[in-house]
Design a protein around this motif. Structure first.
Motif, PDB file in Angstrom:
ATOM      1  N   LEU A  45       4.843  13.353   4.306  1.00 10.73           N
ATOM      2  CA  LEU A  45       5.057  11.938   4.568  1.00 10.73           C
ATOM      3  C   LEU A  45       4.330  11.499   5.837  1.00 10.73           C
ATOM      4  N   LEU A  46       4.387  12.306   6.886  1.00  9.82           N
ATOM      5  CA  LEU A  46       3.674  11.976   8.119  1.00  9.82           C
ATOM      6  C   LEU A  46       2.164  11.937   7.891  1.00  9.82           C
ATOM      7  N   TYR A  47       1.654  12.868   7.087  1.00 13.38           N
ATOM      8  CA  TYR A  47       0.226  12.877   6.753  1.00 13.38           C
ATOM      9  C   TYR A  47      -0.168  11.583   6.049  1.00 13.38           C
ATOM     10  N   VAL A  48       0.625  11.181   5.069  1.00 17.49           N
ATOM     11  CA  VAL A  48       0.309   9.974   4.312  1.00 17.49           C
ATOM     12  C   VAL A  48       0.371   8.745   5.217  1.00 17.49           C
ATOM     13  N   VAL A  49       1.389   8.659   6.058  1.00 14.61           N
ATOM     14  CA  VAL A  49       1.519   7.505   6.946  1.00 14.61           C
ATOM     15  C   VAL A  49       0.357   7.449   7.929  1.00 14.61           C
ATOM     16  N   MET A  50      -0.011   8.584   8.506  1.00 19.94           N
ATOM     17  CA  MET A  50      -1.124   8.609   9.459  1.00 19.94           C
ATOM     18  C   MET A  50      -2.445   8.265   8.758  1.00 19.94           C
ATOM     19  N   LYS A  51      -2.619   8.746   7.547  1.00 23.25           N
ATOM     20  CA  LYS A  51      -3.856   8.484   6.814  1.00 23.25           C
ATOM     21  C   LYS A  51      -3.968   7.019   6.415  1.00 23.25           C
ATOM     22  N   LEU A  52      -2.848   6.398   6.094  1.00 25.64           N
ATOM     23  CA  LEU A  52      -2.870   5.024   5.601  1.00 25.64           C
ATOM     24  C   LEU A  52      -2.719   3.970   6.698  1.00 25.64           C
ATOM     25  N   ALA A  53      -2.493   4.391   7.928  1.00 23.95           N
ATOM     26  CA  ALA A  53      -2.325   3.425   9.017  1.00 23.95           C
ATOM     27  C   ALA A  53      -3.594   2.600   9.176  1.00 23.95           C
ATOM     28  N   GLY A  54      -3.474   1.308   9.034  1.00 23.15           N
ATOM     29  CA  GLY A  54      -4.605   0.407   9.188  1.00 23.15           C
ATOM     30  C   GLY A  54      -5.516   0.321   7.982  1.00 23.15           C
ATOM     31  N   SER A  55      -5.155   0.947   6.882  1.00 24.85           N
ATOM     32  CA  SER A  55      -6.001   0.922   5.682  1.00 24.85           C
ATOM     33  C   SER A  55      -5.779  -0.350   4.876  1.00 24.85           C
ATOM     34  N   ASP A  56      -6.746  -0.645   4.020  1.00 25.41           N
ATOM     35  CA  ASP A  56      -6.590  -1.769   3.113  1.00 25.41           C
ATOM     36  C   ASP A  56      -5.859  -1.310   1.850  1.00 25.41           C
ATOM     37  N   ARG A  57      -5.534  -2.253   0.968  1.00 31.86           N
ATOM     38  CA  ARG A  57      -4.754  -1.943  -0.224  1.00 31.86           C
ATOM     39  C   ARG A  57      -5.473  -0.960  -1.148  1.00 31.86           C
ATOM     40  N   ALA A  58      -6.760  -1.108  -1.302  1.00 34.01           N
ATOM     41  CA  ALA A  58      -7.513  -0.228  -2.207  1.00 34.01           C
ATOM     42  C   ALA A  58      -7.432   1.228  -1.750  1.00 34.01           C
ATOM     43  N   ASN A  59      -7.514   1.448  -0.454  1.00 29.51           N
ATOM     44  CA  ASN A  59      -7.413   2.812   0.075  1.00 29.51           C
ATOM     45  C   ASN A  59      -5.996   3.358  -0.105  1.00 29.51           C
ATOM     46  N   MET A  60      -4.991   2.503   0.064  1.00 29.95           N
ATOM     47  CA  MET A  60      -3.602   2.935  -0.130  1.00 29.95           C
ATOM     48  C   MET A  60      -3.355   3.322  -1.588  1.00 29.95           C
ATOM     49  N   VAL A  61      -3.849   2.497  -2.504  1.00 32.49           N
ATOM     50  CA  VAL A  61      -3.678   2.790  -3.929  1.00 32.49           C
ATOM     51  C   VAL A  61      -4.389   4.090  -4.288  1.00 32.49           C
ATOM     52  N   ALA A  62      -5.594   4.292  -3.736  1.00 27.21           N
ATOM     53  CA  ALA A  62      -6.344   5.516  -4.028  1.00 27.21           C
ATOM     54  C   ALA A  62      -5.646   6.748  -3.454  1.00 27.21           C
ATOM     55  N   THR A  63      -5.078   6.621  -2.265  1.00 27.91           N
ATOM     56  CA  THR A  63      -4.412   7.767  -1.643  1.00 27.91           C
ATOM     57  C   THR A  63      -3.126   8.129  -2.382  1.00 27.91           C
ATOM     58  N   ILE A  64      -2.264   7.148  -2.603  1.00 28.01           N
ATOM     59  CA  ILE A  64      -0.996   7.427  -3.287  1.00 28.01           C
ATOM     60  C   ILE A  64      -1.244   7.718  -4.766  1.00 28.01           C
ATOM     61  N   GLY A  65      -2.312   7.185  -5.333  1.00 33.07           N
ATOM     62  CA  GLY A  65      -2.661   7.439  -6.728  1.00 33.07           C
ATOM     63  C   GLY A  65      -3.184   8.844  -6.975  1.00 33.07           C
ATOM     64  N   ASN A  66      -3.531   9.560  -5.916  1.00 36.59           N
ATOM     65  CA  ASN A  66      -3.947  10.958  -6.048  1.00 36.59           C
ATOM     66  C   ASN A  66      -2.724  11.773  -6.462  1.00 36.59           C
ATOM     67  N   GLY A  67      -2.837  12.527  -7.543  1.00 36.17           N
ATOM     68  CA  GLY A  67      -1.703  13.297  -8.060  1.00 36.17           C
ATOM     69  C   GLY A  67      -1.145  14.307  -7.072  1.00 36.17           C
ATOM     70  N   TRP A  68      -2.011  14.858  -6.214  1.00 33.63           N
ATOM     71  CA  TRP A  68      -1.547  15.848  -5.229  1.00 33.63           C
ATOM     72  C   TRP A  68      -0.711  15.215  -4.129  1.00 33.63           C
TER      73      TRP A  68
END
Length: 130
Positions: A45-68
């Motif tokens: 969860l910390l990895y995802v939050v740090m990775k998505l901080a300041g990202s746009d919606r497309a990057n968030m969808v791509a990150t959370i949309g990754n099955g891993w």
């Protein structure tokens, strides 16, 4: 049949049968297990939050949309709602009894199920359909 008043002496007596020992043990083990799993998943969860901080919606969808990432997040959400339900049960047991307790626990369970289903469906939609 006369109802026995449960006093501190009855609860303290190890020979008295007070409560459901199997259910209490199961509740204790589930609460500790889900808590430990939540700690392990906290790294993800910390990895995802740090990775998505300041990202746009497309990057968030791509990150959370990754099955891993998305599927473990869905599992984390289910485990967190189980942990939340059990934690609220501890609080509700202190303040309510009888039919009111049963009603409040039913509402608590339904709320946790709704949160889990809505969250998991949202995450899995991103994983499988983008």
């Amino acid at each position: 049949m006369r109802e026995q008043i449960i006093t501190r002496d009855i609860i303290a007596n190890p020979k008295s049968k007070y409560g459901d020992a199997k259910a209490s043990t199961r509740h204790f083990i589930i609460q500790r297990t889900t808590g430990a799993i939540n700690i392990v998943f906290l790294i993800l969860l910390l990895y995802v939050v740090m990775k998505l901080a300041g990202s746009d919606r497309a990057n968030m969808v791509a990150t959370i949309g990754n099955g891993w990432i998305g599927i473990p997040l869905a599992v984390l959400l289910v485990i967190a709602t189980i942990h939340m339900r059990n934690g609220m049960r501890d609080v509700l047991e202190d303040y309510f009894a009888g039919r009111v307790y049963s009603l409040i626990m039913m509402l608590n369970t339904m709320f946790c199920i709704i949160i889990a289903v809505a969250g998991v469906a949202s995450i899995l939609k991103l994983v499988f359909w983008g």
